[in-house]
Design a protein around this motif. Structure first.
Motif, PDB file in Angstrom:
ATOM      1  N   PRO A 155      -0.506   7.881 -14.987  1.00  0.00           N
ATOM      2  CA  PRO A 155       0.257   7.724 -16.233  1.00  0.00           C
ATOM      3  C   PRO A 155       1.022   6.408 -16.322  1.00  0.00           C
ATOM      4  CG  PRO A 155       0.447   9.974 -15.463  1.00  0.00           C
ATOM      5  CD  PRO A 155      -0.274   9.203 -14.376  1.00  0.00           C
ATOM      6  N   ALA A 156       1.517   5.898 -15.194  1.00  0.00           N
ATOM      7  CA  ALA A 156       2.220   4.613 -15.212  1.00  0.00           C
ATOM      8  C   ALA A 156       1.263   3.479 -15.562  1.00  0.00           C
ATOM      9  CB  ALA A 156       2.881   4.356 -13.857  1.00  0.00           C
ATOM     10  N   TYR A 157       0.021   3.547 -15.060  1.00  0.00           N
ATOM     11  CA  TYR A 157      -0.995   2.551 -15.413  1.00  0.00           C
ATOM     12  C   TYR A 157      -1.229   2.557 -16.928  1.00  0.00           C
ATOM     13  CZ  TYR A 157      -2.639   1.744 -10.570  1.00  0.00           C
ATOM     14  OH  TYR A 157      -2.757   1.390  -9.252  1.00  0.00           O
ATOM     15  N   LEU A 158      -1.354   3.736 -17.492  1.00  0.00           N
ATOM     16  CA  LEU A 158      -1.655   3.847 -18.921  1.00  0.00           C
ATOM     17  C   LEU A 158      -0.507   3.301 -19.763  1.00  0.00           C
ATOM     18  CD1 LEU A 158      -3.262   7.418 -18.963  1.00  0.00           C
ATOM     19  CD2 LEU A 158      -4.307   5.206 -18.423  1.00  0.00           C
ATOM     20  N   ASP A 159       0.721   3.573 -19.349  1.00  0.00           N
ATOM     21  CA  ASP A 159       1.866   3.020 -20.072  1.00  0.00           C
ATOM     22  C   ASP A 159       1.860   1.497 -20.005  1.00  0.00           C
ATOM     23  OD1 ASP A 159       2.717   5.573 -20.690  1.00  0.00           O
ATOM     24  OD2 ASP A 159       4.172   5.679 -19.048  1.00  0.00           O
ATOM     25  N   ALA A 160       1.459   0.947 -18.854  1.00  0.00           N
ATOM     26  CA  ALA A 160       1.421  -0.511 -18.716  1.00  0.00           C
ATOM     27  C   ALA A 160       0.366  -1.128 -19.626  1.00  0.00           C
ATOM     28  CB  ALA A 160       1.149  -0.895 -17.257  1.00  0.00           C
ATOM     29  N   LEU A 161      -0.781  -0.482 -19.754  1.00  0.00           N
ATOM     30  CA  LEU A 161      -1.819  -0.996 -20.652  1.00  0.00           C
ATOM     31  C   LEU A 161      -1.293  -1.097 -22.081  1.00  0.00           C
ATOM     32  CD1 LEU A 161      -4.975   0.960 -19.392  1.00  0.00           C
ATOM     33  CD2 LEU A 161      -4.350  -1.408 -18.897  1.00  0.00           C
ATOM     34  N   THR A 162      -0.512  -0.117 -22.492  1.00  0.00           N
ATOM     35  CA  THR A 162       0.072  -0.143 -23.836  1.00  0.00           C
ATOM     36  C   THR A 162       1.157  -1.211 -23.943  1.00  0.00           C
ATOM     37  OG1 THR A 162      -0.356   2.219 -24.109  1.00  0.00           O
ATOM     38  CG2 THR A 162       1.284   1.236 -25.556  1.00  0.00           C
ATOM     39  N   ARG A 163       2.012  -1.263 -22.949  1.00  0.00           N
ATOM     40  CA  ARG A 163       3.148  -2.205 -22.992  1.00  0.00           C
ATOM     41  C   ARG A 163       2.683  -3.652 -23.019  1.00  0.00           C
ATOM     42  NH1 ARG A 163       5.465  -0.071 -19.229  1.00  0.00           N
ATOM     43  NH2 ARG A 163       5.150  -1.440 -17.448  1.00  0.00           N
ATOM     44  N   TYR A 164       1.613  -3.956 -22.267  1.00  0.00           N
ATOM     45  CA  TYR A 164       1.106  -5.334 -22.218  1.00  0.00           C
ATOM     46  C   TYR A 164       0.070  -5.624 -23.315  1.00  0.00           C
ATOM     47  CZ  TYR A 164       3.388  -6.383 -17.757  1.00  0.00           C
ATOM     48  OH  TYR A 164       4.313  -6.631 -16.766  1.00  0.00           O
ATOM     49  N   LEU A 224       0.814  -1.209   0.000  1.00  0.00           N
ATOM     50  CA  LEU A 224       0.000   0.000   0.000  1.00  0.00           C
ATOM     51  C   LEU A 224       0.852   1.265   0.000  1.00  0.00           C
ATOM     52  CD1 LEU A 224      -3.037   0.561  -0.008  1.00  0.00           C
ATOM     53  CD2 LEU A 224      -2.940   0.776   2.473  1.00  0.00           C
ATOM     54  N   ASP A 225       2.004   1.221   0.633  1.00  0.00           N
ATOM     55  CA  ASP A 225       2.833   2.418   0.730  1.00  0.00           C
ATOM     56  C   ASP A 225       3.796   2.573  -0.442  1.00  0.00           C
ATOM     57  OD1 ASP A 225       4.480   0.322   1.305  1.00  0.00           O
ATOM     58  OD2 ASP A 225       5.219   1.107   3.220  1.00  0.00           O
ATOM     59  N   GLN A 226       3.717   1.701  -1.416  1.00  0.00           N
ATOM     60  CA  GLN A 226       4.607   1.803  -2.582  1.00  0.00           C
ATOM     61  C   GLN A 226       4.182   2.998  -3.431  1.00  0.00           C
ATOM     62  OE1 GLN A 226       5.615  -1.883  -4.631  1.00  0.00           O
ATOM     63  NE2 GLN A 226       5.379  -0.871  -6.614  1.00  0.00           N
ATOM     64  N   ARG A 227       5.128   3.833  -3.819  1.00  0.00           N
ATOM     65  CA  ARG A 227       4.817   5.041  -4.576  1.00  0.00           C
ATOM     66  C   ARG A 227       5.416   5.036  -5.975  1.00  0.00           C
ATOM     67  NH1 ARG A 227       0.576   6.979  -2.578  1.00  0.00           N
ATOM     68  NH2 ARG A 227       1.008   9.009  -3.547  1.00  0.00           N
ATOM     69  N   ARG A 228       6.100   3.972  -6.344  1.00  0.00           N
ATOM     70  CA  ARG A 228       6.657   3.885  -7.691  1.00  0.00           C
ATOM     71  C   ARG A 228       6.144   2.610  -8.345  1.00  0.00           C
ATOM     72  NH1 ARG A 228      13.022   4.713  -7.562  1.00  0.00           N
ATOM     73  NH2 ARG A 228      12.610   4.676  -9.815  1.00  0.00           N
ATOM     74  N   PRO A 229       5.906   2.645  -9.663  1.00  0.00           N
ATOM     75  CA  PRO A 229       5.410   1.451 -10.340  1.00  0.00           C
ATOM     76  C   PRO A 229       6.468   0.342 -10.315  1.00  0.00           C
ATOM     77  CG  PRO A 229       6.029   3.165 -11.935  1.00  0.00           C
ATOM     78  CD  PRO A 229       6.119   3.784 -10.566  1.00  0.00           C
ATOM     79  N   PRO A 230       6.007  -0.923 -10.535  1.00  0.00           N
ATOM     80  CA  PRO A 230       4.680  -1.310 -11.011  1.00  0.00           C
ATOM     81  C   PRO A 230       3.652  -1.443  -9.887  1.00  0.00           C
ATOM     82  CG  PRO A 230       6.061  -3.245 -10.862  1.00  0.00           C
ATOM     83  CD  PRO A 230       6.937  -2.081 -10.497  1.00  0.00           C
ATOM     84  N   PHE A 231       2.416  -1.097 -10.220  1.00  0.00           N
ATOM     85  CA  PHE A 231       1.292  -1.265  -9.303  1.00  0.00           C
ATOM     86  C   PHE A 231       0.402  -2.406  -9.798  1.00  0.00           C
ATOM     87  CE2 PHE A 231       2.232   3.394  -9.529  1.00  0.00           C
ATOM     88  CZ  PHE A 231       2.899   3.479  -8.310  1.00  0.00           C
ATOM     89  N   TRP A 232       1.003  -3.416 -10.365  1.00  0.00           N
ATOM     90  CA  TRP A 232       0.276  -4.503 -11.003  1.00  0.00           C
ATOM     91  C   TRP A 232       1.139  -5.755 -11.034  1.00  0.00           C
ATOM     92  CZ3 TRP A 232       1.387   0.224 -13.324  1.00  0.00           C
ATOM     93  CH2 TRP A 232       2.591   0.257 -14.046  1.00  0.00           C
ATOM     94  N   VAL A 233       0.490  -6.883 -11.332  1.00  0.00           N
ATOM     95  CA  VAL A 233       1.209  -8.138 -11.600  1.00  0.00           C
ATOM     96  C   VAL A 233       0.602  -8.767 -12.849  1.00  0.00           C
ATOM     97  CG1 VAL A 233       1.904  -8.642  -9.221  1.00  0.00           C
ATOM     98  CG2 VAL A 233      -0.319  -9.440 -10.048  1.00  0.00           C
ATOM     99  N   TRP A 234       1.411  -9.535 -13.540  1.00  0.00           N
ATOM    100  CA  TRP A 234       0.949 -10.232 -14.739  1.00  0.00           C
ATOM    101  C   TRP A 234       0.667 -11.684 -14.394  1.00  0.00           C
ATOM    102  CZ3 TRP A 234      -1.280  -9.831 -19.170  1.00  0.00           C
ATOM    103  CH2 TRP A 234      -1.220 -10.874 -20.094  1.00  0.00           C
ATOM    104  N   ASN A 235      -0.593 -12.098 -14.632  1.00  0.00           N
ATOM    105  CA  ASN A 235      -1.021 -13.480 -14.426  1.00  0.00           C
ATOM    106  C   ASN A 235      -1.015 -14.172 -15.782  1.00  0.00           C
ATOM    107  OD1 ASN A 235      -2.386 -15.887 -14.065  1.00  0.00           O
ATOM    108  ND2 ASN A 235      -4.135 -14.994 -12.994  1.00  0.00           N
ATOM    109  N   GLY A 236       0.077 -14.876 -16.066  1.00  0.00           N
ATOM    110  CA  GLY A 236       0.209 -15.513 -17.367  1.00  0.00           C
ATOM    111  C   GLY A 236      -0.811 -16.609 -17.606  1.00  0.00           C
TER     112      GLY A 236
END
Length: 461
Positions: free
Chosen positions: A221-230, A191-203
């Motif tokens: 903005p980091a979320y949006l970049d992740a949507l594009t990257r994945y 919860l206290d993490q302030r830098r991405p990633p804020f996600w995990v990939w479930n293969g």
């Protein structure tokens, strides 16, 4: 995530200790843990008969009213017989009624009392069908209280996920190879993490699971970049989370995030939210309805009809409240269960332009706990229109006392004093002449499940 298996159950129960250990893992290891858990869950949710179950679900969408009536009557009759004789809670209750001279038939649904959540919370094992095999224990979100533990059979899970495949992915044109992102309430990131990633990939599920707890304006903005990257093609999640993400897209002027569909859940969807999400991701937005208890479910078709999944449960509408009898989960039958949701059912004769004959829900109005009580005793449920048309990104109304309301909101840059005066005026029109405190905030607090509660009463937290 790492977890501990309990006797006679099939889930991985994540304790605080194990969650802490998981959070200390390197980023890549967290995704590996999520993928391993995904493979484990897939064994419960899918099997050799999954495609057949999907095909049968699609076929039932065009049944006649007579076919549905016959199906429902036979399934309800079997359920009531088994519950009255094989589920300890119900068996004991009927035996007590007989000793008291009550000869009402358990074959009639109306003879069963309404089941409150507190009874299920106090003795969950008493609701498990005796003689049943292993069950999967799944906790509810606990948005308005202590989470419940719901036992589900493998058969129930496979039927539920077949229905989901038929009436969400198939309806919305999402292919098995399409990658999806889910904004949910699991603590996949500290919860206290302030830098991405804020996600995990479930293969295993081809799913990017994104935290709802880190949707601050500077982190989106980091979320949006992740949507594009994945290369995400489908978005699902709580309505408030998708709405916050969509606002970030529009603020940034991004045009590279086209989706096939955005699917909302967990919270009612209102038109301004639908419009913003659709504009941001250049896709249709579809509302779904369901609960961890799996006693009712529905999904929205291309004609914007919210169709029930009758196989999951039977919904009664009593004074605007949903009372539900689960039909799919043979491990833990919940009969005439007060789910805590408010809404309206469509007339049985109403037909949807999409051509499907599934019954429909006319409207969802939120939780029964999402109400305010005025000083003269009136109960007011629907307060979303207070913020309609105003430059407000998110809102929350808190009743601190019968005479004082606090309106929290995330203002857009163009918010002016006159907009605050409009909020006060609209609240007083609905609630009477009472003290109203306006509280602009950078972001709204989320519940332990990751949802934003739009209405809070101090005596009903």
């Amino acid at each position: 995530m790492a977890a501990r298996r309990h006797h006679r159950t099939g889930p991985w129960i994540v304790t605080d200790l194990l969650l802490g250990l998981y959070h200390r893992l390197p980023v890549a290891a967290r995704s590996a843990a999520a993928t391993l858990r995904g493979y484990y869950l897939r064994r419960w949710r899918y099997g050799a008969d999954s495609e057949r179950l999907v095909a049968e679900a699609l076929e039932r969408e065009h049944w006649s009213a007579e076919q549905w009536s016959t199906w429902r009557a036979s399934h309800v009759a079997a359920l009531l017989e088994q519950a009255a004789t094989r589920v300890p809670y119900y068996r004991d209750a009927w035996q007590a009624r007989r000793r008291a001279g009550d000869h009402a038939s358990w074959e009639l649904l109306e003879n069963w009392p309404i089941l409150e959540k507190e009874a299920l919370r106090q003795q969950p094992r008493a609701f498990l069908m005796s003689g049943h095999g292993a069950v999967f224990q799944e906790p509810t979100s606990g948005t308005t209280g202590t989470p419940l533990s719901i036992g589900k059979s493998r058969s129930a899970l496979r039927h539920l996920y077949a229905l989901a495949a038929a009436r969400s992915r198939r309806w919305y044109g999402v292919l098995p190879e399409d990658r999806c992102a889910r904004l949910g309430g699991q603590l996949v990131t500290p919860l206290d993490q302030r830098r991405p990633p804020f996600w995990v990939w479930n293969g295993a599920a081809r799913e990017l699971y994104m935290s709802t707890f880190h949707l601050a304006e500077d982190m989106i903005p980091a979320y949006l970049d992740a949507l594009t990257r994945y290369e995400i093609r489908c978005l699902t999640g709580y309505t408030s989370s998708l709405y916050a993400l969509a606002q970030g897209v529009l603020r940034a002027g991004r045009v590279d995030l086209r989706m096939k569909v955005a699917v909302t859940s967990g919270e009612p969807l209102v038109e301004p939210q639908r419009d913003i999400i659709s504009a941001a991701f250049d896709c249709p937005v579809r509302e779904t309805y369901g609960s961890t208890e799996n006693v009712a479910a529905a999904s929205e078709c291309e004609s914007r009809g919210l169709h029930e999944w009758p196989e999951v449960g039977l919904i009664e509408e009593l004074d605007g409240e949903f009372i539900c009898t689960g039909l799919v989960n043979d491990a833990m039958p919940l009969i005439r269960y007060r789910l805590g949701d408010r809404g309206r059912l469509s007339p049985a004769t109403e037909q949807c332009p999409c051509g499907r004959t599934l019954p429909m829900i006319a409207g969802l109005e939120g939780r029964t706990s999402d109400l305010l009580v005025t000083s003269d005793g009136r109960r007011v449920f629907w307060l979303n229109p207070v913020f309609y048309g105003l430059p407000v990104r998110q809102s929350q109304i808190v009743q601190e006392t019968p005479q004082r309301i606090r309106a929290r909101f995330v203002p857009a840059p163009e918010f002016a004093d006159s907009n605050g005066e409009t909020i006060v005026e609209r609240l007083r029109k609905r609630l009477g002449d009472l003290e109203i405190v306006l509280e602009p905030v950078a972001e709204l607090p989320r519940s332990s499940s990751g949802k934003v509660r739009h209405v809070i009463r101090a005596d009903n937290k």
